[in-house]
Design an enzyme around this catalytic site. Structure first.
Site, PDB file in Angstrom:
ATOM      1  N   LYS A   1      59.697  -3.002  18.512  1.00  0.00           N
ATOM      2  CA  LYS A   1      59.172  -3.806  17.326  1.00  0.00           C
ATOM      3  C   LYS A   1      60.623  -4.068  16.481  1.00  0.00           C
ATOM      4  O   LYS A   1      61.121  -2.986  16.245  1.00  0.00           O
ATOM      5  CB  LYS A   1      58.226  -3.379  16.375  1.00  0.00           C
ATOM      6  CG  LYS A   1      56.941  -3.487  16.987  1.00  0.00           C
ATOM      7  CD  LYS A   1      55.840  -2.875  16.042  1.00  0.00           C
ATOM      8  CE  LYS A   1      54.346  -2.909  16.811  1.00  0.00           C
ATOM      9  NZ  LYS A   1      53.843  -4.271  17.282  1.00  0.00           N
TER      10      LYS A   1
ATOM     11  N   ARG B   1      45.874  -2.625  24.884  1.00  0.00           N
ATOM     12  CA  ARG B   1      45.223  -3.136  25.976  1.00  0.00           C
ATOM     13  C   ARG B   1      45.188  -2.205  27.192  1.00  0.00           C
ATOM     14  O   ARG B   1      44.069  -2.079  27.892  1.00  0.00           O
ATOM     15  CB  ARG B   1      45.184  -4.661  26.050  1.00  0.00           C
ATOM     16  CG  ARG B   1      46.761  -4.714  26.506  1.00  0.00           C
ATOM     17  CD  ARG B   1      47.142  -6.272  26.729  1.00  0.00           C
ATOM     18  NE  ARG B   1      47.516  -6.481  25.169  1.00  0.00           N
ATOM     19  CZ  ARG B   1      47.806  -8.066  25.000  1.00  0.00           C
ATOM     20  NH1 ARG B   1      47.726  -8.973  25.801  1.00  0.00           N
ATOM     21  NH2 ARG B   1      47.969  -8.220  23.746  1.00  0.00           N
TER      22      ARG B   1
END
Ligand code: BES
Ligand code: ZN
Ligand code: ZN
Length: 470
Positions: free
Chosen positions: A247, A321
């Site tokens: 990130k 996920r």
């Protein structure tokens, strides 16, 4: 601070200050209208005005409905906590707004001071809520239940707010075990060797570069004759650096909150067990830390998930996920549930779609969406449905595996993430499953409603309201 419900007229209670909620309509008829006018008090929602000599704190509200009372009570408690008053009293306006009043006081007055060397001194010791209605016992039940739910929400906030050097998959497991011991819940924790035996390779890949072993936490609350069985699944990324798809520095700040789904389901099972609901509740948590390192999983890796579905990793920052894919699959084998709800700070896209205050709700059952939306209105949590469609589903196609962990186009990113999870929900469970994307609603850097800086505990009030309605 002690908050209590007292079976008395408010005038018969001794306290330093009386709190009054006032609408604009009521303002013109107020005894002290002259003073209030000169003070510039217009009874705007969330505005306050002290009448020091009368020992009164006026709080403006648009209406006496729960949502307005909750927000006004949150403003009121902050003002009172910075005053020198020791005790306060307020009238329980109605049964329908009492829970909101309690939530406003407890959640609006919440502070996380664990890391301050000198916590702020608060003089306020007690708030008495007065009710001398003939149906006092009904008020008492609402009060007690609201307090359980509000305290469970603070429990969730406390864990989310803790720093990532303190909360990792192992310490989160220990906290879950402690909750299980205190609330007589069953607790099973699967460590990495057990996860490997379960073929939970998607979850294991995400946690591989972390020095902290990943863990699957399973808590269960089992009343004697449950009306329903509910599985709650939580994303427990104790830190999300993004992994090798690192990130940007500014986006990484606050990523300790990527465990908010896990902490929410802990708060939910805590509340349900204290409310003694006739519903069997299972909490499944995928506790993992997404880090970088020589053995980190990579974009281009192909993972064989627990369900045998192969996943092409195209972005290691779409890790939630992957963890949920395996935990949802495990949960469906472990328990035959009437409902399966997962809570996850899954996508930044959900915030872009709905704003930072609203939880995104996804699934296949219109009835469940309707019932959960009603629980949202009743409990004051903002939720909105994001619709699946077959065109978005195609964007998850992989050329080399069964599915890709990211969509080929960025639009509708919250929905494509939901559709990725859908791939791991078995046909017989499709209508029983709902996915809650709490990326926006779980954490705030600016206070709103009864939420203060940091974790909000989103999902807890909502789920308690829904489960109570079953
Ligand atoms: N934990 C983040 C989602 C998130 C972002 C939560 C901001 C709260 C605030 C998640 O793991 C993530 O990084 N998602 C990516 C997905 C993308 C790579 C497809 C995102 O939202 O950018
Ligand atoms: Zn991520
Ligand atoms: Zn994440």
């Amino acid at each position: 601070m002690n908050i209590k419900l007292v079976e008395k007229k408010v005038s018969d209670i001794n306290a330093d200050i009386l709190i009054e909620f006032l609408t604009k309509d009521e303002l013109s008829g107020h005894k002290e209208i002259k003073t209030l006018k000169s003070a510039g008090f217009k009874a705007e929602q969330d505005s306050t005005c002290f009448l020091y000599e009368k020992g009164v704190l006026l709080c403006g509200v648009d209406s006496k409905k729960g949502d307005d009372i909750r927000s006004a009570a949150a403003c009121m408690i902050k003002i009172l906590k910075s005053s020198n008053y020791k005790s306060a009293k307020v009238i329980a306006l109605s049964k329908s707004s009492l829970a909101a009043l309690v939530e406003g006081i407890v959640l609006g007055g919440y502070e996380f001071n664990e890391y301050k060397s000198e916590p702020k001194k608060v003089t306020l010791k007690s708030i008495s809520i007065a009710s001398n209605e003939p149906e006092f016992s009904a008020f008492e039940t609402i009060f007690k239940e609201a307090l359980i739910v509000a305290n469970a929400t603070c429990f969730t906030r406390d864990i989310v707010n803790r720093a990532p050097q303190e909360i990792n998959p192992q310490t989160l497991s220990a906290l879950a075990q402690k909750l299980a011991d205190e609330n007589s819940l069953e607790c099973t924790i699967l460590q990495e060797d057990a996860l490997a035996k379960e073929n939970m390779n998607a979850m294991l890949a995400v946690g591989r570069a972390s020095i902290h072993g990943s863990a699957l936490i399973h808590l269960a609350y089992k009343p004697k004759k449950p009306k329903k069985v509910v599985s709650l699944v939580g994303k427990g990324l104790t830190y999300d650096s993004g992994g090798l798809s690192l990130k940007p520095a500014t986006s990484m700040v606050t990523m300790k909150m990527d465990k908010a789904g896990a902490c929410a389901v802990l708060g939910m099972i805590k509340a349900v067990s204290e409310l003694k609901l006739d519903i069997e509740v299972h909490a499944f948590i995928g506790a993992v830390e997404n880090m970088v390192g020589g053995d980190a999983y990579k974009p281009d890796d192909v993972l064989v998930s627990r369900s045998k579905t192969t996943i092409e990793v195209r972005n290691t920052d779409a890790e939630g996920r992957l963890v949920l894919a395996d935990v949802l699959d495990y949960a469906q084998d472990a328990v035959s549930a009437d409902y399966i709800f997962d809570f996850a700070t899954l996508t930044g896209a959900c915030m872009i779609a709905l704003g930072q205050y609203t939880t995104g709700l996804m699934g296949h059952s219109h009835k469940l969406k309707h019932d959960i939306s009603r629980a949202g209105s009743d409990t004051g949590e903002l939720i909105s449905s994001l619709p699946f469609n077959k065109h978005l589903k195609k964007l998850l196609k992989s050329e080399i595996a069964d599915i890709s962990n990211t969509a080929s186009k960025p639009y509708g990113g919250a929905i494509t993430a939901g559709l990725f999870l859908d791939k791991f929900i078995r046909d017989e469970n499709k209508k029983k499953w709902m996915h809650f994307d709490i990326a926006g609603s779980a954490y705030t850097e600016t206070p709103w409603d009864c939420n203060v800086y940091g974790a909000t505990g989103s999902g807890v009030r909502l789920m308690c309201g829904y489960l109570k309605s079953l």
